[in-house]
Design an enzyme around this catalytic site. Structure first.
Site, PDB file in Angstrom:
ATOM      1  N   HIS A   1       0.410  -8.235  -4.153  1.00  0.00           N
ATOM      2  CA  HIS A   1      -0.609  -7.217  -4.441  1.00  0.00           C
ATOM      3  C   HIS A   1       0.042  -5.975  -5.040  1.00  0.00           C
ATOM      4  CE1 HIS A   1       0.620  -4.588  -1.122  1.00  0.00           C
ATOM      5  NE2 HIS A   1       0.806  -5.702  -0.421  1.00  0.00           N
TER       6      HIS A   1
ATOM      7  N   GLU B   1      -0.523 -10.869   5.522  1.00  0.00           N
ATOM      8  CA  GLU B   1       0.832 -10.354   5.697  1.00  0.00           C
ATOM      9  C   GLU B   1       1.328 -10.585   7.119  1.00  0.00           C
ATOM     10  OE1 GLU B   1       3.667  -9.897   4.764  1.00  0.00           O
ATOM     11  OE2 GLU B   1       3.769  -7.993   3.691  1.00  0.00           O
TER      12      GLU B   1
END
Length: 196
Positions: free
Chosen positions: A10, A90
């Site tokens: 990202h 994550e």
């Protein structure tokens, strides 16, 4: 695996810029991160000749979904044509999430040094916290389940796990690896390569 997989981290968030541990906190891209996502999409447009033949999958977090939508638009595709996979979130930093290491050192002196002793296996305090080693167990089924050419938007910790799972680097090197937000990582024939 005969497929080609393009991995993208990202784009930058304000927390990235501040050195704040995000983990599974759901943060947004900043303007610089939005530009990174668009540039990665422009690169993918030159690499992916038949995007309709690709699976597009992202972590369900806001920063990864916005990155995916921006890169799809830059590829000339509708923003919404992708799926999410919970396994791609994550690594969980537990009680350390939302803090910088400078802040953590004030409440737990020496915590950074303890982590550096074995960064791959270190588990931060707090419910649900994971080591990078534990993260690889979560990511392995995703990686092994890839059945065709794929574009995947995920996180730095997940990409460290992928470097380990593909035997590209030993775990201790994977834990220290810098994962850029402005490049595309290609997995082809079992080999990882950064593209820019």
């Amino acid at each position: 695996m005969g497929s080609i997989v393009y991995f993208v981290r990202h784009g930058q968030t304000d927390w990235n810029a501040e050195g704040r541990l995000q983990g599974q906190a759901d943060t947004d891209l900043n303007d610089f991160g939005r530009a990174q996502a668009t540039r990665n999409g422009e690169l993918l447009r030159t690499l992916v000749v038949q995007p309709e033949a690709f699976d597009f999958v992202a972590s369900p977090m806001r920063r990864t979904r916005e990155t995916m939508e921006r890169l799809r638009r830059a590829m000339g595709l509708p923003a919404e044509g992708y799926r999410t996979d919970e396994r791609l979130v994550e690594v969980n930093f537990g009680a350390w999430q939302e803090r910088t290491f400078a802040e953590l050192e004030t409440v737990d002196p020496g915590c950074f040094a303890r982590r550096e002793e074995d960064k791959w296996r270190f588990v931060p305090p707090g419910d649900g916290a994971e080591s990078y080693e534990a993260l690889t167990r979560r990511i392995r089924p995703f990686l092994e389940g890839i059945a065709g050419d794929t574009v995947c938007v995920t996180h730095g910790g997940v990409l460290r796990a992928i470097f380990s799972l593909t035997d590209t680097l030993p775990p201790e090197e994977c834990a220290a690896l810098q994962i850029p937000q402005d490049r595309v990582l290609r997995l082809r024939d079992g080999r990882l390569e950064w593209l820019s």
